[in-house]
Design a protein around this motif. Structure first.
Motif, PDB file in Angstrom:
ATOM      1  N   GLN A   1       0.808  -1.219   0.000  1.00  0.00           N
ATOM      2  CA  GLN A   1       0.000   0.000   0.000  1.00  0.00           C
ATOM      3  C   GLN A   1       0.843   1.271   0.000  1.00  0.00           C
ATOM      4  OE1 GLN A   1      -2.810  -0.427   3.202  1.00  0.00           O
ATOM      5  NE2 GLN A   1      -3.787   1.532   2.816  1.00  0.00           N
TER       6      GLN A   1
ATOM      7  N   VAL B   1      -6.887  -7.152   4.004  1.00  0.00           N
ATOM      8  CA  VAL B   1      -6.417  -5.791   4.266  1.00  0.00           C
ATOM      9  C   VAL B   1      -7.373  -5.051   5.207  1.00  0.00           C
ATOM     10  CG1 VAL B   1      -5.821  -3.584   3.167  1.00  0.00           C
ATOM     11  CG2 VAL B   1      -5.216  -5.733   2.051  1.00  0.00           C
ATOM     12  N   TRP B   2      -8.655  -5.356   5.076  1.00  0.00           N
ATOM     13  CA  TRP B   2      -9.666  -4.682   5.895  1.00  0.00           C
ATOM     14  C   TRP B   2      -9.621  -5.115   7.361  1.00  0.00           C
ATOM     15  CZ3 TRP B   2     -12.823  -8.623   7.618  1.00  0.00           C
ATOM     16  CH2 TRP B   2     -12.846  -9.789   6.839  1.00  0.00           C
TER      17      TRP B   2
ATOM     18  N   THR C   1      -8.531  -6.353  -0.434  1.00  0.00           N
ATOM     19  CA  THR C   1      -9.090  -5.155   0.192  1.00  0.00           C
ATOM     20  C   THR C   1     -10.597  -5.371   0.374  1.00  0.00           C
ATOM     21  OG1 THR C   1      -9.597  -4.126  -1.930  1.00  0.00           O
ATOM     22  CG2 THR C   1      -7.423  -3.666  -0.996  1.00  0.00           C
TER      23      THR C   1
END
Ligand code: PGA
Length: 255
Positions: free
Chosen positions: A103, A172-173, A133
């Motif tokens: 990121q 990722v969340w 994501t």
């Protein structure tokens, strides 16, 4: 977990936290708490902490890892660290392709693959991170993406080298958000990773690969996550900065 066919590995990822003296203090506190672990225990620390961490962990079951490695052997790459440098320093593991690197630091699936190869060729164990994501999940691409990232990361990795690869499924969340994947979501994501390994290397080989879950794993939710057959351990951020919490996760993985 399935301890009959693969290793359970609990790895801390300290990220950009702890100075060398703080690293020494934390590891000194952790050592007795994880001494009777029935799983592999790893702490991946900032480069500058490696020497202090290795010294502090001496004589214990804690292995030390780095959080990144460059893919070139040497040369004009100011600010970078090679796999041979890590190896000589006494490092055993290295995190590769963490979503924060992807990121914020331009990491791509291709550089993740190059770093993985560099680490393996130097005799390090690679903890390769993959994960979708929230947007990718909501669009229904989780399986496709996890399989793609896994296969890309493992390009040109031989079957023999795969024994030194751990894959960490880290949505990722769920990273640093306090939102953990449910036990079933973690199992499913890890299952997609294992399926990708099976497609590339065969089902028998895939059964032997350690696939961790990472993303807000903590002292409270670790047992449930680790009860899932495809969850062979954890890559732990925040909770690895607290000796007590980390040791509770190690105990959950030791059952
Ligand atoms: P977290 O981080 O446990 O703080 O969510 C996990 C990771 O980024 O590896």
């Amino acid at each position: 977990m399935n301890k009959a066919t693969r290793k359970t590995v609990i790895a801390g990822n300290w990220k950009m936290n702890k100075t060398p003296s703080e690293a020494k203090a934390l590891i000194t506190e952790m050592k007795p708490l994880v001494a009777d672990a029935d799983c592999d225990v790893v702490l991946c620390v900032p480069f500058i902490d490696i020497a202090a961490a290795i010294e502090a962990a001496e004589g214990s079951n804690i292995k030390i890892g780095a959080e990144n490695v460059h893919f070139k052997a040497s040369g004009a790459y100011t600010g970078e660290i090679s796999a041979d440098m890590l190896k000589e320093a006494g490092v055993e593991y290295v995190v590769i392709g963490h979503s924060e690197r992807r990121q914020y630091f331009g990491e791509t699936d291709q550089t993740v693959n190059l770093r993985t190869l560099a680490a393996l060729n130097a005799g390090l164990k690679a903890i390769v991170c993959v994960g979708e994501t929230l947007e990718q999940r909501e669009l229904g691409y989780t399986e496709t993406l996890l399989k793609y990232q896994t296969k890309m990361a493992l390009t040109n990795v031989t079957k023999e080298q795969l024994a030194n690869v751990i894959i960490a499924y880290e949505p990722v969340w769920a990273i640093g958000t306090g939102v953990t994947a449910t036990d079933d979501q973690a199992d499913e994501g890890n299952g997609y990773v294992r399926a990708a390994v099976a497609e590339a290397y065969g089902a028998d080989v895939a059964e032997t690969v350690t696939v961790q879950y990472g993303g807000s794993m903590n002292a409270k939710n670790a047992e449930g996550l680790l009860s899932k057959v495809n969850v062979d351990g954890g890559l732990i951020g925040g909770a690895s900065l607290k000796a007590e919490d980390f040791s509770i996760i190690v105990k959950a993985a030791s059952k």
